[in-house]
Write an enzyme that holds these catalytic residues in place. Structure first.
Site, short mmCIF file in Angstrom:
data_model
loop_
_atom_site.label_atom_id
_atom_site.label_comp_id
_atom_site.label_asym_id
_atom_site.label_seq_id
_atom_site.Cartn_x
_atom_site.Cartn_y
_atom_site.Cartn_z
N SER A 135 -70.67 -28.79 -46.49
CA SER A 135 -70.87 -29.75 -47.59
C SER A 135 -71.02 -31.16 -47.04
CB SER A 135 -69.68 -29.70 -48.57
OG SER A 135 -68.49 -30.16 -47.96
N ASP B 194 -65.00 -35.13 -42.03
CA ASP B 194 -66.18 -34.27 -41.86
C ASP B 194 -67.48 -35.07 -41.97
OD1 ASP B 194 -64.57 -32.12 -41.48
OD2 ASP B 194 -65.07 -31.09 -43.35
#
Length: 306
Positions: A56, A114
């Site tokens: 994602s 991330d």
């Protein structure tokens, strides 16, 4: 946006959340920097969704870079004759900030690590909400193995918190040891480019093993990950979980002199367990703009089918 896209309030399917993130980022970027021109967006990925590999974040980073470039908020870094190019530090910071907003739409309260890794690449240290980039880190060969065992990060984190509250005198020293492993690993990685000695790899392998044992102690291990470690150990390789644990994925360190036969044998045995396995690198550059001539055949095929 959910109503506009026909997505129910209860839906948490990756495709639905990805659609919401796109709609939010497209509208918000257009409102701030000027209309995004009419474009076709085609997403193609080798990362499996929901496996703890940051798919994602990779999606959000690429989407932010594309939309910001399309509306002129950041320059197109690619010049004629170049196959790839990256943006300036200031532009990467802008990409990262918008990618984080996309991650918030998808995850609610992400750490931001991330999307930072996806933006800058290399290796980052994350501690108490602070993200710092590690300098001069080598690119490491790994096997990346997906056990295909589903897990909930939220549930795993809650269980670890419960253990810490229940057994603070036991759990806190384990967490301190995990932190010490992280610091030792950072020292080794930063020393490797200036002195590429093969002696560093046994140290990293030991740190992998100790870290994996600690992660089992705090409750984020899983029988599938134990099996992964046993299989790779039978080939003289060292593995640990990556991501939230509880299933998901593991990584196996490969030395520069690891024989191709040993790697193929390990991959064969891992696949025989029902796992999915790739050989790849960590420490590579972050978000990059590619010319069409530099794209893989699979990507060109996906674009031509749109």
């Amino acid at each position: 946006l959910r109503e506009f896209a026909g997505i129910t309030a209860e839906s948490s399917a990756p495709e639905s959340l990805a659609t919401l993130a796109f709609l939010y980022m497209c509208l918000a970027i257009s409102a701030k920097y000027g209309d995004v021109p009419s474009v076709d967006i085609v997403v193609w990925s080798e990362l499996p969704a929901g496996a703890g590999l940051g798919s994602s974040a990779a999606y959000s980073v690429c989407l932010a870079a594309a939309l910001l470039t399309a509306c002129g908020a950041i320059a197109c870094p690619l010049t004629e004759g170049e196959s790839t190019a990256r943006w300036t530090e200031e532009e990467l910071s802008l990409i990262n900030s918008w990618a984080f907003q996309g991650e918030r739409v998808i995850h609610g309260n992400p750490s931001g690590v991330d999307n930072a890794v996806g933006t800058w690449g290399g290796a980052l240290r994350y501690q108490s909400g602070k993200i710092t980039s590690l300098k001069r880190v080598p690119t490491l060969r790994i096997l990346l193995t997906n056990t295909k065992v589903p897990r909930s990060t939220k549930v795993l984190v809650a269980d670890v918190k419960d253990k810490i509250l229940k057994f603070p005198a036991i759990m806190n020293p384990v967490l301190d040891s995990i932190n010490a492993i992280s610091q030792e690993c950072q020292s080794v990685l930063e020393a490797m480019p200036g002195n590429p000695s093969p002696e560093y790899y046994p140290v990293l392998e030991e740190l992998f093993d100790i870290n994996q044992h600690h992660l089992n102690v705090i409750g984020v291990g899983h029988p599938s990950l134990d099996r992964l470690c046993r299989v790779t150990a039978s080939h003289g390789l060292h593995s640990k979980l990556t991501g939230a644990g509880g299933g998901g994925c593991g990584i196996t360190l490969l030395r520069p002199d690891t024989s191709p036969l040993a790697v193929e044998a390990a991959k064969r045995d891992l696949c025989a367990c029902g796992f999915e396995c790739w050989e790849t690198n960590i420490g590579a550059p972050g978000v990059t703009l590619h010319s069409s001539s530099a794209l893989k055949a699979e990507v060109l095929h996906a674009l031509s089918m749109s």
